[in-house]
Motif scaffolding. Sequence first.
Motif, PDB file in Angstrom:
ATOM      1  N   PHE A 127       3.376  -9.283   0.462  1.00 30.50           N
ATOM      2  CA  PHE A 127       4.533  -8.533  -0.014  1.00 30.50           C
ATOM      3  C   PHE A 127       5.477  -9.449  -0.797  1.00 30.50           C
ATOM      4  O   PHE A 127       5.955  -9.085  -1.875  1.00 30.50           O
ATOM      5  CB  PHE A 127       5.285  -7.894   1.158  1.00 30.50           C
ATOM      6  N   GLU A 128       5.734 -10.617  -0.249  1.00 32.60           N
ATOM      7  CA  GLU A 128       6.649 -11.551  -0.915  1.00 32.60           C
ATOM      8  C   GLU A 128       6.116 -11.984  -2.274  1.00 32.60           C
ATOM      9  O   GLU A 128       6.875 -12.087  -3.242  1.00 32.60           O
ATOM     10  CB  GLU A 128       6.925 -12.750  -0.014  1.00 32.60           C
ATOM     11  N   ALA A 129       4.814 -12.192  -2.382  1.00 33.09           N
ATOM     12  CA  ALA A 129       4.213 -12.568  -3.664  1.00 33.09           C
ATOM     13  C   ALA A 129       4.321 -11.427  -4.678  1.00 33.09           C
ATOM     14  O   ALA A 129       4.661 -11.654  -5.845  1.00 33.09           O
ATOM     15  CB  ALA A 129       2.755 -12.970  -3.461  1.00 33.09           C
TER      16      ALA A 129
ATOM     17  N   ASN B  96       4.355  -7.078 -11.250  1.00 35.70           N
ATOM     18  CA  ASN B  96       3.880  -6.221 -10.166  1.00 35.70           C
ATOM     19  C   ASN B  96       5.021  -5.383  -9.615  1.00 35.70           C
ATOM     20  O   ASN B  96       6.160  -5.850  -9.535  1.00 35.70           O
ATOM     21  CB  ASN B  96       3.318  -7.071  -9.017  1.00 35.70           C
ATOM     22  N   GLU B  97       4.687  -4.173  -9.239  1.00 39.04           N
ATOM     23  CA  GLU B  97       5.623  -3.298  -8.542  1.00 39.04           C
ATOM     24  C   GLU B  97       4.883  -2.651  -7.380  1.00 39.04           C
ATOM     25  O   GLU B  97       3.810  -2.092  -7.574  1.00 39.04           O
ATOM     26  CB  GLU B  97       6.168  -2.190  -9.459  1.00 39.04           C
ATOM     27  N   LEU B  98       5.459  -2.747  -6.199  1.00 40.42           N
ATOM     28  CA  LEU B  98       4.953  -2.013  -5.053  1.00 40.42           C
ATOM     29  C   LEU B  98       5.883  -0.814  -4.911  1.00 40.42           C
ATOM     30  O   LEU B  98       7.071  -0.969  -4.609  1.00 40.42           O
ATOM     31  CB  LEU B  98       4.965  -2.887  -3.805  1.00 40.42           C
ATOM     32  N   VAL B  99       5.347   0.368  -5.181  1.00 38.93           N
ATOM     33  CA  VAL B  99       6.158   1.581  -5.261  1.00 38.93           C
ATOM     34  C   VAL B  99       5.878   2.459  -4.055  1.00 38.93           C
ATOM     35  O   VAL B  99       4.719   2.674  -3.697  1.00 38.93           O
ATOM     36  CB  VAL B  99       5.829   2.361  -6.562  1.00 38.93           C
TER      37      VAL B  99
ATOM     38  N   GLY C 224       0.805  -7.922   9.890  1.00 39.90           N
ATOM     39  CA  GLY C 224       1.084  -9.282  10.340  1.00 39.90           C
ATOM     40  C   GLY C 224       1.560 -10.184   9.220  1.00 39.90           C
ATOM     41  O   GLY C 224       1.922  -9.734   8.124  1.00 39.90           O
ATOM     42  N   ALA C 225       1.528 -11.475   9.492  1.00 41.88           N
ATOM     43  CA  ALA C 225       2.071 -12.484   8.580  1.00 41.88           C
ATOM     44  C   ALA C 225       1.402 -12.460   7.206  1.00 41.88           C
ATOM     45  O   ALA C 225       2.064 -12.700   6.184  1.00 41.88           O
ATOM     46  CB  ALA C 225       1.932 -13.865   9.211  1.00 41.88           C
TER      47      ALA C 225
ATOM     48  N   GLU D 122      10.739  -2.046  -0.145  1.00 39.43           N
ATOM     49  CA  GLU D 122      11.579  -3.081   0.443  1.00 39.43           C
ATOM     50  C   GLU D 122      10.824  -3.672   1.625  1.00 39.43           C
ATOM     51  O   GLU D 122       9.916  -3.062   2.182  1.00 39.43           O
ATOM     52  CB  GLU D 122      12.904  -2.473   0.910  1.00 39.43           C
ATOM     53  N   ARG D 123      11.232  -4.828   2.033  1.00 39.88           N
ATOM     54  CA  ARG D 123      10.589  -5.529   3.150  1.00 39.88           C
ATOM     55  C   ARG D 123      10.513  -4.637   4.398  1.00 39.88           C
ATOM     56  O   ARG D 123       9.513  -4.654   5.117  1.00 39.88           O
ATOM     57  CB  ARG D 123      11.352  -6.832   3.425  1.00 39.88           C
TER      58      ARG D 123
END
Length: 148
Positions: free
Chosen positions: A41-43, A50-53, A34-35, A9-10
């Motif tokens: 992350f948003e992409a 894609n999955e960021l786990v 940073g930005a 999550e963000r």
Amino acid sequence: MELTFREAERDDLERIVELIADDAVAATRTGTYGAAHVAGFEAVAASPDNELVVAEAGGEVIGVMQLTFIPGISRNGASRLLVEAVRVDKAQRGQGIGRLMMEHAHDRGRARGCALAQLTSDKQRPEAHRFYRNLGYEQSHEGFKLPL
């Protein structure tokens, strides 16, 4: 230790960047939070491939990996699982967490119909290379990168 896996999550992002940058090889190329990390992350979060786990224990994020599902033409139209940015908190290493993370990655790949898992690992990480070989990965190709 009870380990759970979930999509990042963000609110996890600063910790994720900390985990990824926590070695001499990655520190300079990851930078400080940073930005650019937020945009990345948003992409990743917006991509269905894609999955960021994150791996979580006791409410703490202790591991991270990015999974990318790549459709293909070669290998009879096989899809591939690309595993990137695998990191376990230094204080938690040597307890089998990385192995469990990779098992989770392989399960996700199978669930998405992938016939093959692949990854790259920096040549400066011999311990990581041993880890991946112990999981059954073969060093079958030479990797090439070109900054764009």
